[in-house]
Design an enzyme around this catalytic site. Sequence first.
Site, short mmCIF file in Angstrom:
data_model
loop_
_atom_site.label_atom_id
_atom_site.label_comp_id
_atom_site.label_asym_id
_atom_site.label_seq_id
_atom_site.Cartn_x
_atom_site.Cartn_y
_atom_site.Cartn_z
N GLY A 1 14.80 10.66 21.25
CA GLY A 1 13.37 10.90 21.42
C GLY A 1 12.97 10.44 22.80
O GLY A 1 13.58 9.50 23.33
N GLY A 2 11.98 11.10 23.42
CA GLY A 2 11.48 10.69 24.76
C GLY A 2 12.63 10.46 25.72
O GLY A 2 13.44 11.36 25.93
N ASP A 3 12.71 9.24 26.25
CA ASP A 3 13.80 8.91 27.18
C ASP A 3 14.81 7.98 26.54
O ASP A 3 15.45 7.20 27.21
CB ASP A 3 13.22 8.30 28.47
CG ASP A 3 12.40 7.05 28.18
OD1 ASP A 3 12.09 6.80 27.00
OD2 ASP A 3 12.07 6.32 29.15
N GLU A 4 14.92 8.08 25.22
CA GLU A 4 15.89 7.25 24.49
C GLU A 4 17.06 8.10 24.00
O GLU A 4 16.87 9.21 23.52
CB GLU A 4 15.21 6.62 23.27
CG GLU A 4 14.28 5.48 23.59
CD GLU A 4 13.68 4.93 22.30
OE1 GLU A 4 14.45 4.39 21.48
OE2 GLU A 4 12.46 5.07 22.13
#
Lengths: 344, 194
Positions: free
Chosen positions: A241-244
Site C-alpha cells: 500500500g502507498g509506499d510500503e
Amino acid sequence: MGCEMIELPLAVLDRLMPMHAIIGATGHISHAGPTLRKLEPGDGFAGARFLEVFELRRPRNVARMTELLAPGGTRLSLRLRGRPEIPLKGLVLPLPGDAGMLVNISFGIAATQAVGIFDLTSGDFPPTDLTIEMLYLVEAKEAVMNESRNLNMRLQGAKIAAEEQAYTDTLTGLKNRRAMDMILERYKSCGERFAVMHLDLDFFKQVNDTLGHAAGDLVLQEAARVLVEETRSEDTVVRFGGDEFVLLLHGLTGPEALKAVALRILKRLEEPILFQGVPCHISGSIGIALSDDYVEPEPERMLLDADKALYVSKNAGRACLSFAHDLQKGQATREPGVAAQGSG
Amino acid sequence: MHGLINRSIQCFLRDTYGAESWNTIAAVAELGHNNFEALLDYDQAQTEAVLGAAAGHLGSPLEIVLEDLGTYLVSHSNMHSLRRLLRFGGESFVDFLHSLDELHDRARMAVPDLSVPVLELLDHSSSAFTLLVRHDYPGFGYVVLGVLRAMADDYGALVFLEHQGEKDRVEMVSIELLETGFAEGREFALAQAG
C-alpha cells in the site's frame, strides 16, 4: 410354415445391398455387390473363399461357413484380413435350396475411416442407408466442437488474465495484498520457513509533493524493480500500500543472509532516480521477522512484528534495518554508505 | 439471433473487407464489442445493426451485402466445413437442390437451437425451379441466393438465379438450370482431407 418366394435379379440386390456377397456351399464367394468389390481393388474377391478374405471375430473359431447357418440368420463381427483396422458388421442368412448363403456387410461406425481408405462416394451407398447422414453428422459435430473448443480457450485466457489482474498491483506489476495473504496462508499450512521483510520508502512524500504524482509513480516503479532484482524467483514482492512493500523470502531465515539482502536493497534505494532529468532522492527503512523465531508462526503476528521493527529502523534514521527478535534492544543497523540523519 | 450466424457475418466482413472495416462497422453498429462468439446467443437487433452498418460502410444495398455473404459462406476457404456439409446434399446440383427441403432439419440435427430458413423446392420442369424461403428475418432469401450461386459453381453447373420478391414472409428465388456440366466443378470426397 408357408414361405412365399420371389426371384430377384442380382442387379436389384446390388442396388439394395451393395455390400452383400453370395457364398456357395464350399464357402467360396460367387458374387459380391459393387461396393463390397471396392474393398478388394484387384479382382473384387472373385472366386475367393470367404473365410480366407475375412477374419471372423465373432462368432470365433468358425472353420466352415455352413456352421453359421441358422434360421434367423447369424450376426457377424468381422474384419478384412488385409485391413484389420476397419471393423465390419455383417449378417449371414441361408438361401433356399442349395443356393448357399447371403452375407450383408456394413462399416458401422468405422464408416468415417472406410470412405477414405476405399475412396467411396455417396453413390456407393443406397439412399436408404444412413451412412451418409452419419458422416454428415460427424463433420457437423466436429465443426461445432471446434467452435466450442475455441470459445473455451478464449474464456480460459480471459479467466487467467482476470485472476492475474486480481492478484497484481497495476502500477508496479508486483503482487498485491490478496496474493500475499494467499501465499502466507500456504506457508503456514505447509509449515514453510520464511522471513517477512517490511520496507517503507523514506522521502517519498517529498518527491510526490515537489515533483508531482507522475514522479511519485516512477519512484514506486523503480523501487519495485530494485526489489524484484535483489530477490530470488521463489521470493514474493508485494506492494502493501502507498509506499510500503512487503517481501516474503522463502526458506531464508538466517539473520546474516537476510541482513545482506536488506543492505543491498537499502544501498540501491539510495541511488537517485531521474524523473525528466531531475534526480529524485529517496531512501528506505526495513523491519524483518523470521518464522524461526516463533513456535507457531502466525503470518499476522509476523507482519505486526516486522512493522514494529520497521519503526525502530525509522526512528534510527534513513537506510536502517532491524530484526523483530532484537526489539528489546531497540537497535538498528545502518547501511554503511549512508551518514546518520533523519528519515522521512 | 444465433452466434453462428452473427459470427459468419463478422467473418465475412473481416475476411472480405479487412479487420479495419469490420472494426468500423462494429463501432457504427454500437455493439459494445467487436467479436461475436459462435456458440452464444445475441439479440436480433445486433444482427440488424451490423448488416445496416455494413451496407452503409460499404456503400452497397443490403441485398447485395446479403448475397455476397451467401457466396462467401460456400466459397471462402475459411468456411470449407460448411461447404462440405452442403455437398453432402447430393452428387449433382439437381440432387443438391432437392436436398434443400431437408436443410432446416439437417441444421437442427447439428445445432439444435440454430434457426435457419425453411426451404421448399418447387420443380416446374427438369430445369426450372422456384425455391421458397421462409424465415423471420426478411432478406434471408438473398443469402440463400448467394449460397445457390456459389454451390452451382461448386458443382460446375450453369444457372440463372433471380430473387422474385417476398410475400407473407416467404421469399421466392427462381432457378433456371442452363447446363449441368458447364465447368469442372470442385472436388468432393466423402472422407475429409488430412
